[in-house]
Design a protein around this motif. Structure first.
Motif, PDB file in Angstrom:
ATOM      1  N   VAL A  25     -25.167 -68.579   0.693  1.00  0.00           N
ATOM      2  CA  VAL A  25     -24.693 -67.200   0.810  1.00  0.00           C
ATOM      3  C   VAL A  25     -25.566 -66.407   1.767  1.00  0.00           C
ATOM      4  O   VAL A  25     -25.072 -65.605   2.573  1.00  0.00           O
ATOM      5  CB  VAL A  25     -24.630 -66.535  -0.576  1.00  0.00           C
ATOM      6  N   LYS A  26     -26.873 -66.613   1.718  1.00  0.00           N
ATOM      7  CA  LYS A  26     -27.772 -65.915   2.648  1.00  0.00           C
ATOM      8  C   LYS A  26     -27.460 -66.298   4.090  1.00  0.00           C
ATOM      9  O   LYS A  26     -27.495 -65.454   4.995  1.00  0.00           O
ATOM     10  CB  LYS A  26     -29.232 -66.267   2.314  1.00  0.00           C
ATOM     11  N   ARG A  27     -27.104 -67.550   4.331  1.00  0.00           N
ATOM     12  CA  ARG A  27     -26.858 -68.022   5.693  1.00  0.00           C
ATOM     13  C   ARG A  27     -25.547 -67.488   6.264  1.00  0.00           C
ATOM     14  O   ARG A  27     -25.400 -67.373   7.477  1.00  0.00           O
ATOM     15  CB  ARG A  27     -26.883 -69.553   5.716  1.00  0.00           C
ATOM     16  N   ILE A  28     -24.579 -67.175   5.412  1.00  0.00           N
ATOM     17  CA  ILE A  28     -23.307 -66.658   5.923  1.00  0.00           C
ATOM     18  C   ILE A  28     -23.229 -65.139   5.822  1.00  0.00           C
ATOM     19  O   ILE A  28     -22.201 -64.544   6.145  1.00  0.00           O
ATOM     20  CB  ILE A  28     -22.108 -67.292   5.184  1.00  0.00           C
ATOM     21  N   ASN A  29     -24.305 -64.504   5.400  1.00  0.00           N
ATOM     22  CA  ASN A  29     -24.326 -63.046   5.282  1.00  0.00           C
ATOM     23  C   ASN A  29     -24.152 -62.398   6.658  1.00  0.00           C
ATOM     24  O   ASN A  29     -24.791 -62.794   7.632  1.00  0.00           O
ATOM     25  CB  ASN A  29     -25.650 -62.600   4.658  1.00  0.00           C
ATOM     26  N   GLN A  30     -23.288 -61.405   6.727  1.00  0.00           N
ATOM     27  CA  GLN A  30     -23.045 -60.681   7.967  1.00  0.00           C
ATOM     28  C   GLN A  30     -23.676 -59.287   7.964  1.00  0.00           C
ATOM     29  O   GLN A  30     -23.611 -58.585   8.971  1.00  0.00           O
ATOM     30  CB  GLN A  30     -21.531 -60.536   8.201  1.00  0.00           C
ATOM     31  N   GLY A  31     -24.248 -58.900   6.857  1.00  0.00           N
ATOM     32  CA  GLY A  31     -24.853 -57.574   6.749  1.00  0.00           C
ATOM     33  C   GLY A  31     -26.331 -57.611   7.068  1.00  0.00           C
ATOM     34  O   GLY A  31     -26.945 -58.676   7.221  1.00  0.00           O
ATOM     35  N   PRO A  32     -26.961 -56.437   7.177  1.00  0.00           N
ATOM     36  CA  PRO A  32     -28.396 -56.373   7.463  1.00  0.00           C
ATOM     37  C   PRO A  32     -29.230 -56.803   6.271  1.00  0.00           C
ATOM     38  O   PRO A  32     -28.816 -56.653   5.117  1.00  0.00           O
ATOM     39  CB  PRO A  32     -28.623 -54.895   7.796  1.00  0.00           C
TER      40      PRO A  32
END
Length: 472
Positions: A442-449
């Motif tokens: 999930v951290k790797r696909i995060n698009q937010g800051p």
């Protein structure tokens, strides 16, 4: 003789006055010296405070500069990369600020700085150039250049390279036990990736290979007439209209005192898990529930009062149950992990107007395969958590999904659920579920800051329909 005694008696007052004067002078000198020391210490502490604020100001300016210049595939951020000689200083300040806000009950997550003038004489010799950086940044912030060394601070921001070495000895033993136990007869034949996939590549893997579906009448093992009465007429994806924005609210204890309730309710749809309540926690978790995902064990537990509790009568219900790795629907139906089917029918009969779906178990292992392929070590041979299943579901039906406290924020705690008192590190790092490796993905696909993760535990993910992938 009498005259001599009289003269002696007259000398005593003068002697006593002289002694008192000397003692007074000594005492006065000591007090003045102590006062000077206190004043000097106070000045030093003030200078130290100014220096600390200046350090924080530098980090804040670096974060803003990175937001402006954009984020690359590695998403190196000032929240997770710090100068080695300054990381402990910033950590202490943020920790003190966080503790202070907890004591005062403040919901603000911002740190305010007053204008502080720091002279070069007040700075340590090894950090003299810090004042130059501050002054240059104030005039030309776009020209600030500071080389940062990669230093992960797992308590500040989730490190997507987390591995078993990050677990306590107890959790390492638990994890290894589940790997060797292999309750679901996992026979992984995939190939582990030789390189780390980019965020876009991972998103395409999830979009193309994970099939979100609910059980329909006519599916294998669900073809008898009684199932026609209880199963919804439409598949979940057919019945639920596409949403623009969705919120996935984890039940983690770290969401307490977050004041995220209004932000969560502002989304078009809200997903919650199991018995997570809203009443009494509205300011932190919001009020609305669009979909509630529950596990099969909850339906059977007497203490959950599934059939009587009004908590479950709001929104759409979706239940899932672990199945053997390579089983078909008939094998799973005959040997479910928890035999919830009769209770499902009972609830549907009592609440025919409420949509209640059963998730097709093939999704669990399709998602597990991707987790294992993108992890260098063996992960638990158990299905992913409800949290990750819910995230993939909402990415399927929403254009944008904001996930709250799946990755821990600055409020990280061992409190498992915000509505209970039980504490265990396994609730964050994982025991039965491969939770740590789910968080890595999930951290790797995060698009937010990354600031959103630190302040809110918030991850922003795109909907599968919002991007195209190359044909395989």
């Amino acid at each position: 003789m009498a005259r001599h005694r009289l003269w002696t008696m007259k000398k005593v007052p003068f002697f006593m006055c002289g002694t008192m004067l000397c003692l007074y002078m000594i005492f006065y000198k000591m007090c003045c010296h102590k006062g000077n020391l206190l004043l000097r210490n106070r000045t030093n502490s003030t200078e130290s405070l100014q220096y600390n604020c200046a350090q924080c100001a530098v980090q804040e300016m670096l974060r803003r500069k990175e937001d402006i210049t954009g984020r690359n595939a590695t998403q190196a951020s000032s929240w997770e990369t710090f100068e080695a000689t300054q990381s402990h200083l910033l950590s202490s300040i943020i920790s003190l600020k966080t503790n202070d806000s907890r004591v005062n009950g403040s919901s603000s997550s911002q740190v305010h700085f007053e204008k502080t003038t720091v002279s070069k004489e007040h700075l340590p010799a090894s950090n003299r150039d810090l004042s130059r950086i501050i002054s240059n940044t104030a005039e030309k912030s776009n020209k600030v250049k500071l080389t940062l060394k990669n230093q992960r601070n797992s308590w500040m921001i989730w490190n997507d390279e987390s591995s078993s070495s990050n677990l306590s000895r107890r959790l390492q033993t638990v994890k290894n036990s589940y790997v060797s136990m292999n309750k679901y007869a996992v026979n992984f034949t995939g190939t582990r990736k030789l390189r780390k996939l980019s965020s876009k590549e991972l998103l395409c893997e999830l979009k193309q290979r994970v099939q979100v579906a609910s059980i329909e009448y006519g599916d294998e093992a669900f073809m008898t007439s009684d199932w026609q009465e209880y199963l919804p007429n439409k598949n979940l994806l057919q019945a639920v209209k596409p949403f623009k924005t969705c919120a996935v609210v984890a039940s983690a204890g770290s969401i307490l005192r977050s004041r995220l309730g209004m932000e969560i309710d502002a989304h078009d749809a809200v997903l919650r898990f199991n018995g997570a309540p809203t009443i009494g926690f509205e300011s932190d978790v919001g009020r609305r529930t669009t979909i509630r995902m529950i596990n099969s064990q909850l339906i059977l537990r007497q203490e959950s009062k599934f059939h009587e509790n009004d908590l479950y009568k709001t929104g759409i219900l979706l239940v899932w149950d672990p199945a053997p790795y390579s089983s078909n629907l008939t094998e799973w139906f005959n040997h479910p992990d928890y035999n919830f089917f009769d209770n499902y029918k009972k609830y549907r009969k009592s609440n025919p107007g409420q949509p209640f779906y059963i998730m097709n178990p093939k999704m669990q292992w399709q998602l597990w395969d991707i987790l294992q392929e993108n992890t260098a070590e063996e992960i638990q041979r158990n299905p992913p958590s409800s949290g990750l299943l819910g995230i993939i579901l909402m990415m399927t039906i929403c254009n944008q999904t904001d996930v709250y406290e799946f990755l821990p924020s600055k409020r990280k705690t061992d409190l498992c659920h915000y509505y209970e008192k039980f504490q265990d590190q396994a609730c964050t790092m994982g025991a039965y579920h491969p939770l740590m490796f789910e968080k890595n993905l999930v951290k790797r696909i995060n698009q937010g800051p990354d600031e959103d993760i630190y302040l809110k535990g918030k991850v922003t993910l795109p909907g599968f329909r919002t991007f195209k992938c190359p044909k395989t």
